[in-house]
Scaffold this motif. Structure first.
Motif, mmCIF file in Angstrom:
data_model
loop_
_atom_site.group_PDB
_atom_site.id
_atom_site.type_symbol
_atom_site.label_atom_id
_atom_site.label_comp_id
_atom_site.label_asym_id
_atom_site.label_seq_id
_atom_site.Cartn_x
_atom_site.Cartn_y
_atom_site.Cartn_z
ATOM 1 N N THR A 5 26.251 68.056 71.763
ATOM 2 C CA THR A 5 26.458 69.485 72.028
ATOM 3 C C THR A 5 26.602 69.662 73.528
ATOM 4 O OG1 THR A 5 25.123 70.064 70.123
ATOM 5 C CG2 THR A 5 25.474 71.800 71.734
ATOM 6 N N ILE A 6 27.645 70.372 73.926
ATOM 7 C CA ILE A 6 27.908 70.541 75.354
ATOM 8 C C ILE A 6 28.137 72.018 75.651
ATOM 9 C CG2 ILE A 6 29.327 69.718 77.307
ATOM 10 C CD1 ILE A 6 30.691 68.150 74.635
ATOM 11 N N LEU A 7 27.631 72.458 76.767
ATOM 12 C CA LEU A 7 28.036 73.767 77.297
ATOM 13 C C LEU A 7 28.964 73.484 78.479
ATOM 14 C CD1 LEU A 7 24.816 76.024 77.416
ATOM 15 C CD2 LEU A 7 26.665 76.065 75.735
ATOM 16 N N HIS A 8 30.260 73.764 78.289
ATOM 17 C CA HIS A 8 31.214 73.528 79.384
ATOM 18 C C HIS A 8 31.198 74.717 80.347
ATOM 19 C CE1 HIS A 8 33.046 70.077 77.358
ATOM 20 N NE2 HIS A 8 33.082 70.777 76.261
ATOM 21 N N LEU A 9 30.023 75.082 80.830
ATOM 22 C CA LEU A 9 29.946 76.235 81.739
ATOM 23 C C LEU A 9 30.650 75.923 83.054
ATOM 24 C CD1 LEU A 9 26.195 77.253 81.260
ATOM 25 C CD2 LEU A 9 28.182 78.663 80.682
ATOM 26 N N HIS A 10 31.288 76.934 83.636
ATOM 27 C CA HIS A 10 31.850 76.779 84.972
ATOM 28 C C HIS A 10 30.707 76.366 85.906
ATOM 29 C CE1 HIS A 10 33.668 77.857 88.795
ATOM 30 N NE2 HIS A 10 34.841 77.928 88.181
ATOM 31 N N PRO A 11 30.932 75.389 86.802
ATOM 32 C CA PRO A 11 29.832 74.928 87.665
ATOM 33 C C PRO A 11 29.129 76.062 88.419
ATOM 34 C CG PRO A 11 31.734 73.509 87.923
ATOM 35 C CD PRO A 11 32.163 74.628 87.011
ATOM 36 N N PRO A 70 23.185 76.909 84.962
ATOM 37 C CA PRO A 70 21.840 77.189 85.495
ATOM 38 C C PRO A 70 21.324 76.048 86.363
ATOM 39 C CG PRO A 70 21.861 77.391 83.086
ATOM 40 C CD PRO A 70 23.233 76.935 83.487
ATOM 41 N N ILE A 71 21.543 74.812 85.923
ATOM 42 C CA ILE A 71 21.137 73.636 86.695
ATOM 43 C C ILE A 71 22.423 72.936 87.130
ATOM 44 C CG2 ILE A 71 19.855 71.433 86.632
ATOM 45 C CD1 ILE A 71 18.034 73.863 86.148
ATOM 46 N N GLN A 87 20.965 67.310 79.182
ATOM 47 C CA GLN A 87 21.646 68.019 80.280
ATOM 48 C C GLN A 87 22.987 68.588 79.814
ATOM 49 O OE1 GLN A 87 20.199 68.837 83.057
ATOM 50 N NE2 GLN A 87 18.359 67.628 82.652
ATOM 51 N N ASP A 88 23.703 67.839 78.948
ATOM 52 C CA ASP A 88 24.981 68.337 78.410
ATOM 53 C C ASP A 88 24.756 69.657 77.678
ATOM 54 O OD1 ASP A 88 26.214 66.053 79.316
ATOM 55 O OD2 ASP A 88 26.183 65.033 77.364
ATOM 56 N N GLU A 89 23.654 69.700 76.913
ATOM 57 C CA GLU A 89 23.387 70.861 76.059
ATOM 58 C C GLU A 89 23.049 72.116 76.860
ATOM 59 O OE1 GLU A 89 21.152 71.410 71.794
ATOM 60 O OE2 GLU A 89 19.968 70.731 73.492
ATOM 61 N N ILE A 90 22.590 71.930 78.105
ATOM 62 C CA ILE A 90 22.302 73.128 78.918
ATOM 63 C C ILE A 90 23.390 73.344 79.984
ATOM 64 C CG2 ILE A 90 19.823 73.009 78.485
ATOM 65 C CD1 ILE A 90 19.485 71.943 81.369
#
Ligand code: GAP
Length: 456
Positions: A333-339, A343-344, A389-392
């Motif tokens: 599971t990954i959150l591909h959030l913009h850097p 959050p981290i 870390q991928d998941e968050i």
């Protein structure tokens, strides 16, 4: 339940991830929760702050035609007569005669109660503002309201800002903060709650230029979501019909996002005309006008208002970033959030807890913490730590291994590709700063090299 465009996220998965990883909890959970109120956990508060900071950066810091403001939640009660909220801020409410559940009449699809099918009462108008009392005496004269929008704090300070900043039209005032609405029906997680945050711009312009400024802001705000990582196909614009228009609006479009429950409003862009400044002038007796230097006439500016919800943005960014891919026997599971929103930003992972390795890893951690939110994790296998870390949504993991003790180098693993490079510790901060700004992983600092995949 309908799925978002990625096809991988539904609301149950999102709520579960948010609770499990400490993004969002139900309010007062140990007492059974408080309906439609939510608490942001350690990762949620960081994500929310990053979204607000990105918005502030784009609309205040990077522009010379918008200034910031932070007004109080409690305002003079006459503000709400002038704004029209005391009269107009209502929704039609019906009650089931059998189970006594209450519903918003304009959102019902059938005639009967959606819960038990029972007969419904005739609608009556239900007021959405929360009332409280100012001071120690609970009487009608001391009634004040929790603001249902941040916008009114901007209108009543129009003259203060004009006098102190000497801005010329067109210019805007931006503010973010809490708003409260006693919504009849809430739900879809943080999508509609009774306490929420808004990010609003009131952009003051010369009458007659409202058409072009409306189009400008609609496009500017749509582009901001895209630039911040939301996929284009999950955004659309929808014009309000005349029956939907708020009492103050000449025209309004919603920027909608394809949430798991379907297309819904993320932000509204309204042409409020001169309604607000005229209303506050007539109710307060104070002139809220602008001296047009070309004609030497006092005019009442028109207002274009892009009004966004912080919590809805949090939900949209999380849903859009969510992804699952097969990974050996499990699912990654990954959150591909913009850097900029993650959050981290960086996790520091020593390969083992051995004293000599931990010492170097702790030094790396201490060096990076002044720059970004960094997490140190030395529990379980390296593979599990990468997955966590991928998941968050952490964009980069730095691994300190036994070879680091010899060559003063560490590996940097990229979340999305899982590719790794190996670089000198002395180059780490500069390299991470560049990568977080979008530099490809394959661009190496002096002494760096492409590294093998080390997924553990
Ligand atoms: N000043 C204009 C105004 O408040 P609105 O369309 O009522 O306009 C603007 O609200 C934004 O505030 C919405 O697009 C939405 O993102 C957010 N919002 C409104 N009500 C909300 C609620 N009950 N829960 C969460 N967000 C809400």
């Amino acid at each position: 339940m309908a799925e978002a465009a990625s096809g991988k996220v539904n609301m149950e998965k999102m709520v579960s991830l948010c609770q499990r990883r400490g993004f969002i909890f139900p309010s007062s959970e140990i007492y059974g929760g408080l309906s439609s109120c939510w608490d942001y956990g350690p990762l949620g508060v960081a994500l929310k702050q990053n979204i607000k900071q990105a918005w502030w950066h784009a609309v205040v810091q990077e522009r010379d035609d918008i200034v910031g403001l932070d007004t109080s939640i409690l305002m003079h009660p006459r503000v709400w007569s002038a704004s029209g909220h005391l009269e107009q801020f209502t929704d039609p409410l019906v009650e089931c005669k059998s189970c006594h559940l209450r519903w918003r009449a304009d959102e019902l699809k059938a005639n009967g109660c959606p819960s038990c099918g029972g007969e419904l009462t005739e609608p009556h108008m239900f007021h959405l503002m929360f009332k409280t009392f100012m001071g120690p005496v609970e009487e009608e004269a001391n009634v004040v309201y929790l603001r249902p929008e941040t916008a009114q704090g901007i209108f009543v300070n129009f003259q203060n800002v004009l006098n102190t900043t000497r801005k010329r039209l067109p210019f805007g005032i931006a503010q973010m903060g809490k708003s409260f609405r006693n919504e009849i029906t809430t739900g879809n997680f943080i999508f509609r709650s009774r306490e929420f945050e808004q990010m609003e711009i009131e952009f003051f312009i010369k009458p007659g230029t409202d058409g072009e400024w409306f189009d400008y802001w609609l496009e500017e705000r749509r582009r901001w979501y895209e630039k911040s990582g939301i996929r284009q196909e999950n955004l659309r614009l929808r014009e309000h019909t005349s029956s939907e228009l708020a009492h103050y609006a000449l025209k309004c479009y919603d920027i909608e996002y394809q949430f798991p429950m379907g297309w819904s409003e993320l932000e509204g862009v309204a042409n409020r005309g001169d309604f607000d400044l005229k209303q506050h002038t007539s109710h307060s007796g104070k002139g809220l006008t602008y001296l047009d230097e070309e004609t030497n006439q006092h005019i009442v500016p028109y207002i274009i208002e892009p009004s966004a919800g912080v919590d809805r943005s949090v939900l949209a960014f999380l849903c859009d970033a969510y992804d699952e891919e097969p990974d050996k026997d499990e699912i990654r599971t990954i959150l591909h959030l913009h850097p900029s929103l993650a959050p981290i930003k960086v996790a520091v992972l020593p390969l083992s807890r051995k004293e000599n390795l931990a010492k170097v890893a702790r030094e790396v951690y201490a060096d990076l913490r002044p720059c970004w939110m960094v997490q140190y994790d030395d529990t379980q296998s390296i593979g599990r730590r990468y997955r966590r870390q991928d998941e968050i949504g952490t964009p980069f993991c730095v691994t300190v291994d036994f070879q680091s003790l010899e060559d003063n180098q560490v590996t940097v693993r990229e979340r999305d590709s899982m590719n790794q490079i190996r670089i000198p510790i002395a180059e780490l901060e500069k390299t991470l700063a560049a990568k977080l700004k979008g530099e490809p992983l394959s661009v190496l600092p002096p002494g760096g090299q492409i590294w093998k995949k080390q997924e553990g």
